[in-house]
Design a protein around this motif. Structure first.
Motif, mmCIF file in Angstrom:
data_model
loop_
_atom_site.group_PDB
_atom_site.id
_atom_site.type_symbol
_atom_site.label_atom_id
_atom_site.label_comp_id
_atom_site.label_asym_id
_atom_site.label_seq_id
_atom_site.Cartn_x
_atom_site.Cartn_y
_atom_site.Cartn_z
ATOM 1 N N PRO A 17 0.817 -1.220 0.000
ATOM 2 C CA PRO A 17 0.000 0.000 0.000
ATOM 3 C C PRO A 17 0.843 1.259 0.000
ATOM 4 C CG PRO A 17 -0.945 -1.619 1.478
ATOM 5 C CD PRO A 17 0.363 -2.187 1.040
ATOM 6 N N ASP A 18 1.964 1.213 0.693
ATOM 7 C CA ASP A 18 2.830 2.403 0.684
ATOM 8 C C ASP A 18 3.367 2.685 -0.711
ATOM 9 O OD1 ASP A 18 2.425 2.774 3.359
ATOM 10 O OD2 ASP A 18 4.256 1.703 3.975
ATOM 11 N N ASP A 19 3.694 1.593 -1.458
ATOM 12 C CA ASP A 19 4.174 1.784 -2.838
ATOM 13 C C ASP A 19 3.106 2.421 -3.705
ATOM 14 O OD1 ASP A 19 6.610 0.671 -2.187
ATOM 15 O OD2 ASP A 19 5.993 -1.374 -2.718
ATOM 16 N N TRP A 20 1.881 1.900 -3.578
ATOM 17 C CA TRP A 20 0.775 2.475 -4.362
ATOM 18 C C TRP A 20 0.511 3.927 -3.976
ATOM 19 C CZ3 TRP A 20 -0.929 0.505 -8.634
ATOM 20 C CH2 TRP A 20 -0.831 -0.865 -8.869
ATOM 21 N N SER A 21 0.620 4.224 -2.719
ATOM 22 C CA SER A 21 0.404 5.599 -2.276
ATOM 23 C C SER A 21 1.472 6.526 -2.836
ATOM 24 C CB SER A 21 0.408 5.654 -0.749
ATOM 25 O OG SER A 21 0.255 6.987 -0.285
ATOM 26 N N ALA A 22 2.718 6.067 -2.821
ATOM 27 C CA ALA A 22 3.814 6.886 -3.361
ATOM 28 C C ALA A 22 3.640 7.097 -4.854
ATOM 29 C CB ALA A 22 5.151 6.212 -3.052
ATOM 30 N N ALA A 23 3.244 6.013 -5.574
ATOM 31 C CA ALA A 23 3.038 6.130 -7.018
ATOM 32 C C ALA A 23 1.911 7.105 -7.329
ATOM 33 C CB ALA A 23 2.746 4.752 -7.614
ATOM 34 N N ALA A 24 0.832 7.030 -6.540
ATOM 35 C CA ALA A 24 -0.296 7.942 -6.742
ATOM 36 C C ALA A 24 0.123 9.387 -6.514
ATOM 37 C CB ALA A 24 -1.442 7.557 -5.823
ATOM 38 N N THR A 25 0.985 9.547 -5.502
ATOM 39 C CA THR A 25 1.475 10.908 -5.220
ATOM 40 C C THR A 25 2.279 11.455 -6.393
ATOM 41 O OG1 THR A 25 1.554 10.419 -2.842
ATOM 42 C CG2 THR A 25 2.844 12.307 -3.646
ATOM 43 N N VAL A 26 3.136 10.591 -6.960
ATOM 44 C CA VAL A 26 3.957 11.017 -8.110
ATOM 45 C C VAL A 26 3.078 11.354 -9.307
ATOM 46 C CG1 VAL A 26 5.681 10.256 -9.773
ATOM 47 C CG2 VAL A 26 5.982 9.744 -7.342
ATOM 48 N N VAL A 27 2.118 10.471 -9.586
ATOM 49 C CA VAL A 27 1.217 10.723 -10.730
ATOM 50 C C VAL A 27 0.421 12.009 -10.516
ATOM 51 C CG1 VAL A 27 -0.801 9.853 -11.967
ATOM 52 C CG2 VAL A 27 1.060 8.299 -11.363
ATOM 53 N N THR A 28 -0.058 12.198 -9.280
ATOM 54 C CA THR A 28 -0.805 13.421 -8.985
ATOM 55 C C THR A 28 0.058 14.660 -9.186
ATOM 56 O OG1 THR A 28 -2.159 12.235 -7.371
ATOM 57 C CG2 THR A 28 -2.121 14.631 -7.218
ATOM 58 N N ALA A 29 1.320 14.573 -8.765
ATOM 59 C CA ALA A 29 2.230 15.705 -8.928
ATOM 60 C C ALA A 29 2.470 16.004 -10.408
ATOM 61 C CB ALA A 29 3.546 15.422 -8.217
ATOM 62 N N ILE A 30 2.648 14.896 -11.187
ATOM 63 C CA ILE A 30 2.874 15.074 -12.625
ATOM 64 C C ILE A 30 1.655 15.719 -13.289
ATOM 65 C CG2 ILE A 30 3.223 13.857 -14.800
ATOM 66 C CD1 ILE A 30 4.910 11.823 -13.272
ATOM 67 N N LEU A 31 0.474 15.223 -12.952
ATOM 68 C CA LEU A 31 -0.759 15.791 -13.525
ATOM 69 C C LEU A 31 -0.938 17.242 -13.093
ATOM 70 C CD1 LEU A 31 -3.226 12.756 -13.125
ATOM 71 C CD2 LEU A 31 -2.108 13.580 -15.212
ATOM 72 N N THR A 32 -0.590 17.529 -11.833
ATOM 73 C CA THR A 32 -0.710 18.909 -11.345
ATOM 74 C C THR A 32 0.213 19.843 -12.112
ATOM 75 O OG1 THR A 32 -1.301 18.122 -9.132
ATOM 76 C CG2 THR A 32 -0.516 20.391 -9.324
ATOM 77 N N LEU A 33 1.467 19.370 -12.314
ATOM 78 C CA LEU A 33 2.421 20.172 -13.074
ATOM 79 C C LEU A 33 1.942 20.383 -14.509
ATOM 80 C CD1 LEU A 33 5.839 18.710 -11.830
ATOM 81 C CD2 LEU A 33 4.858 20.964 -11.304
ATOM 82 N N ALA A 34 1.395 19.333 -15.117
ATOM 83 C CA ALA A 34 0.875 19.453 -16.483
ATOM 84 C C ALA A 34 -0.276 20.447 -16.535
ATOM 85 C CB ALA A 34 0.430 18.086 -16.996
ATOM 86 N N THR A 35 -1.159 20.357 -15.503
ATOM 87 C CA THR A 35 -2.292 21.293 -15.470
ATOM 88 C C THR A 35 -1.820 22.731 -15.306
ATOM 89 O OG1 THR A 35 -3.683 19.567 -14.486
ATOM 90 C CG2 THR A 35 -4.441 21.852 -14.276
ATOM 91 N N VAL A 36 -0.839 22.897 -14.406
ATOM 92 C CA VAL A 36 -0.281 24.247 -14.201
ATOM 93 C C VAL A 36 0.368 24.753 -15.483
ATOM 94 C CG1 VAL A 36 1.474 25.565 -12.968
ATOM 95 C CG2 VAL A 36 0.010 23.963 -11.722
ATOM 96 N N GLY A 37 1.113 23.867 -16.174
ATOM 97 C CA GLY A 37 1.759 24.270 -17.416
ATOM 98 C C GLY A 37 0.750 24.692 -18.471
ATOM 99 N N ILE A 38 -0.326 23.901 -18.595
ATOM 100 C CA ILE A 38 -1.375 24.235 -19.570
ATOM 101 C C ILE A 38 -2.050 25.555 -19.204
ATOM 102 C CG2 ILE A 38 -3.608 23.513 -20.479
ATOM 103 C CD1 ILE A 38 -2.648 20.610 -20.200
ATOM 104 N N ALA A 39 -2.332 25.722 -17.912
ATOM 105 C CA ALA A 39 -2.971 26.964 -17.470
ATOM 106 C C ALA A 39 -2.050 28.161 -17.709
ATOM 107 C CB ALA A 39 -3.337 26.864 -15.989
ATOM 108 N N LEU A 40 -0.746 27.968 -17.453
ATOM 109 C CA LEU A 40 0.213 29.049 -17.675
ATOM 110 C C LEU A 40 0.305 29.407 -19.155
ATOM 111 C CD1 LEU A 40 2.368 30.938 -16.533
ATOM 112 C CD2 LEU A 40 4.034 29.085 -16.784
ATOM 113 N N PHE A 41 0.342 28.378 -20.002
ATOM 114 C CA PHE A 41 0.390 28.615 -21.440
ATOM 115 C C PHE A 41 -0.867 29.363 -21.908
ATOM 116 C CE2 PHE A 41 -0.764 27.273 -25.737
ATOM 117 C CZ PHE A 41 0.360 27.684 -26.449
ATOM 118 N N ALA A 42 -2.028 28.917 -21.390
ATOM 119 C CA ALA A 42 -3.282 29.564 -21.763
ATOM 120 C C ALA A 42 -3.303 31.024 -21.306
ATOM 121 C CB ALA A 42 -4.470 28.808 -21.176
ATOM 122 N N ALA A 43 -2.763 31.261 -20.098
ATOM 123 C CA ALA A 43 -2.730 32.632 -19.586
ATOM 124 C C ALA A 43 -1.807 33.509 -20.422
ATOM 125 C CB ALA A 43 -2.280 32.621 -18.123
#
Length: 230
Positions: A17-43
């Motif tokens: 479970p700790d591995d899955w939690s860490a992986a989810a955290t990484v994926v969430t961070a990557i998606l967050t960065l992608a969302t921020v990048g898209i929002a920044l580009f749009a702005a």
């Protein structure tokens, strides 16, 4: 062991479970960065569009002073010097510099354009679509006099708030108007000349009629005198 090829195998079934939690955290961070990048580009794109729209509005709202040679609407073969504000706002402190100084076959009439306040002092204010014209020369006389045919005219002016605008430079070349075919267009001056000719002809005809009437009266008097003597 496979030569030259490394195979990465992940055993998801062995994950805790700790591995899955860490992986989810990484994926969430990557998606967050992608969302921020898209929002920044749009702005950034939106800001660029806003800046372009604002620049376009400002340019459209600026004065735009144009100088040129044009056909005189009254005198056939006359050449006008024209100054016009084709912008949408007021132009202030319009200064005109001409190189070489204007010269014309009409200068001998006592009103050389190069000495006119339009050139020497400029125009304090020029509203939108305001047009100032001055008779510059007559085409046939100018071509025969071999005067300069090309002038470099620089126009400096300010906007309605007193902000200096970028100087505009125009090359005015009269030679491009030479040896061109134009349809015959009669204006007010032609009508006035025709009326003067008609008036002159009527006066001459009236004089001829008076002379003829007087001659006939004299002849009748002479005939009556001869008849009485007989």
């Amino acid at each position: 062991m496979t030569s030259g090829l490394t195979v990465l195998a992940i055993d998801f079934g062995a994950w805790t479970p700790d591995d899955w939690s860490a992986a989810a955290t990484v994926v969430t961070a990557i998606l967050t960065l992608a969302t921020v990048g898209i929002a920044l580009f749009a702005a950034l794109y939106a800001k660029q569009q806003v800046d372009l729209a604002r620049q376009l509005r400002e340019e459209q709202a600026q004065p735009f002073v144009v100088v040129d040679f044009a056909d005189n609407p009254v005198t056939r073969k006359g050449i006008d010097f024209v100054v016009e504000n084709m912008g949408q706002t007021l132009a202030k402190n319009v200064k005109i510099t001409v190189d070489p100084p204007f010269s014309s076959t009409l200068d001998s009439a006592g009103y050389p354009l190069r000495d006119a306040p339009l050139i020497t002092q400029g125009i304090p204010s020029l509203p939108p679509r305001k047009r100032i014209t001055a008779l510059f020369d007559m085409a046939p006389q100018r071509y025969a006099a071999e005067l300069p045919m090309k002038y470099t005219v620089t126009v400096r002016f300010e906007d309605s708030h007193g902000g200096a605008q970028e100087p505009l430079t125009y090359i005015l070349d009269l030679s491009v108007r030479h040896n061109l075919l134009y349809p015959t267009e009669y204006g007010i001056s032609d009508a006035a000349e025709a009326l003067r000719e008609v008036s002159k002809t009527l006066k001459e005809t009236r004089g001829d009629l008076k002379n003829e009437f007087y001659r006939r009266r004299q002849a009748e008097s002479a005939n009556n005198g001869s008849s009485s003597a007989e």
